[in-house]
Motif scaffolding. Structure first.
Motif, PDB file in Angstrom:
ATOM      1  N   HIS A  15       0.834  -1.203   0.000  1.00  0.00           N
ATOM      2  CA  HIS A  15       0.000   0.000   0.000  1.00  0.00           C
ATOM      3  C   HIS A  15       0.872   1.258   0.000  1.00  0.00           C
ATOM      4  CE1 HIS A  15      -3.419   2.572   0.806  1.00  0.00           C
ATOM      5  NE2 HIS A  15      -2.724   3.106   1.803  1.00  0.00           N
ATOM      6  N   ARG A  16       1.934   1.259   0.774  1.00  0.00           N
ATOM      7  CA  ARG A  16       2.838   2.408   0.837  1.00  0.00           C
ATOM      8  C   ARG A  16       3.550   2.620  -0.494  1.00  0.00           C
ATOM      9  NH1 ARG A  16       6.237   1.955   6.077  1.00  0.00           N
ATOM     10  NH2 ARG A  16       6.869   4.047   5.464  1.00  0.00           N
ATOM     11  N   LEU A  17       3.870   1.543  -1.206  1.00  0.00           N
ATOM     12  CA  LEU A  17       4.481   1.679  -2.526  1.00  0.00           C
ATOM     13  C   LEU A  17       3.505   2.323  -3.512  1.00  0.00           C
ATOM     14  CD1 LEU A  17       6.350  -1.732  -2.765  1.00  0.00           C
ATOM     15  CD2 LEU A  17       7.408   0.536  -2.594  1.00  0.00           C
ATOM     16  N   PHE A  18       2.236   1.915  -3.447  1.00  0.00           N
ATOM     17  CA  PHE A  18       1.219   2.521  -4.304  1.00  0.00           C
ATOM     18  C   PHE A  18       1.075   4.012  -3.973  1.00  0.00           C
ATOM     19  CE2 PHE A  18       0.092  -1.689  -5.614  1.00  0.00           C
ATOM     20  CZ  PHE A  18      -0.605  -1.543  -6.808  1.00  0.00           C
ATOM     21  N   GLU A  19       1.091   4.354  -2.692  1.00  0.00           N
ATOM     22  CA  GLU A  19       1.005   5.761  -2.294  1.00  0.00           C
ATOM     23  C   GLU A  19       2.197   6.563  -2.809  1.00  0.00           C
ATOM     24  OE1 GLU A  19       0.719   5.639   1.966  1.00  0.00           O
ATOM     25  OE2 GLU A  19      -1.472   5.745   1.919  1.00  0.00           O
ATOM     26  N   LEU A  20       3.373   5.977  -2.711  1.00  0.00           N
ATOM     27  CA  LEU A  20       4.589   6.627  -3.183  1.00  0.00           C
ATOM     28  C   LEU A  20       4.487   6.916  -4.686  1.00  0.00           C
ATOM     29  CD1 LEU A  20       7.534   7.478  -2.443  1.00  0.00           C
ATOM     30  CD2 LEU A  20       8.203   5.156  -3.069  1.00  0.00           C
ATOM     31  N   ALA A  21       4.030   5.945  -5.432  1.00  0.00           N
ATOM     32  CA  ALA A  21       3.859   6.119  -6.875  1.00  0.00           C
ATOM     33  C   ALA A  21       2.846   7.230  -7.150  1.00  0.00           C
ATOM     34  CB  ALA A  21       3.414   4.812  -7.518  1.00  0.00           C
ATOM     35  N   HIS A  22       1.727   7.196  -6.443  1.00  0.00           N
ATOM     36  CA  HIS A  22       0.682   8.197  -6.635  1.00  0.00           C
ATOM     37  C   HIS A  22       1.211   9.611  -6.375  1.00  0.00           C
ATOM     38  CE1 HIS A  22      -3.299   9.970  -6.707  1.00  0.00           C
ATOM     39  NE2 HIS A  22      -3.026  10.529  -5.535  1.00  0.00           N
ATOM     40  N   LYS A  23       1.986   9.776  -5.309  1.00  0.00           N
ATOM     41  CA  LYS A  23       2.541  11.085  -4.968  1.00  0.00           C
ATOM     42  C   LYS A  23       3.485  11.596  -6.053  1.00  0.00           C
ATOM     43  CE  LYS A  23       2.217  10.650   0.019  1.00  0.00           C
ATOM     44  NZ  LYS A  23       2.948  10.487   1.278  1.00  0.00           N
ATOM     45  N   ARG A  24       4.090  10.679  -6.795  1.00  0.00           N
ATOM     46  CA  ARG A  24       5.009  11.064  -7.864  1.00  0.00           C
ATOM     47  C   ARG A  24       4.329  11.099  -9.239  1.00  0.00           C
ATOM     48  NH1 ARG A  24       7.772   9.953  -3.774  1.00  0.00           N
ATOM     49  NH2 ARG A  24       9.911  10.482  -3.414  1.00  0.00           N
TER      50      ARG A  24
END
Length: 126
Positions: A15-24
């Motif tokens: 989930h944190r990886l998906f959030e990181l991608a979304h933020k970028r």
């Protein structure tokens, strides 16, 4: 390559990886049949970075592959294209190794922040 990857996602790393991608501003498509030998890919199309993940990935593999593809987005987005995925040479090997190292570092940081630390053996090229 040995990379520490949680065996389950109780820690929320995926989930944190998906959030990181979304933020970028990176779009992730996670339900693709990419063929037998491709588990993920990164493309920069119309100025938007996109990651495709194979629908055949286990949770553990998805964490690694997504981390690896985020490495490509961060390090190689201007250079990576479809033709490169089918060309095996020193340049290809070099950027794959760079993405592997990026994934290892990213997962290590996420493991530290969650207190989860399981090891997974990754055979190159995934």
């Amino acid at each position: 390559m040995n990379i520490n990857v949680p065996k389950n996602d109780d820690s929320g790393i995926l989930h944190r990886l998906f959030e990181l991608a979304h933020k970028r501003g990176i779009k992730i498509y996670s339900d693709f049949d990419l063929g037998e030998n491709i588990f993920g890919l990164c493309v920069n199309f119309d100025g938007i970075k996109r990651i495709g993940l194979s629908s055949r990935l286990s949770l553990t593999a998805a964490i690694y592959v997504l981390s690896h593809e985020l490495g490509h987005c961060q390090l190689h987005a201007a250079k990576v294209n479809y033709a490169l995925y089918h060309k095996r040479d020193n340049y290809y090997d070099s950027i794959e190794q760079q993405a592997d190292r990026f994934a290892a570092r990213l997962i290590k940081v996420l493991n530290r922040s969650t207190g989860v630390n399981h090891q997974m053996n990754i055979d190159g090229g995934q």
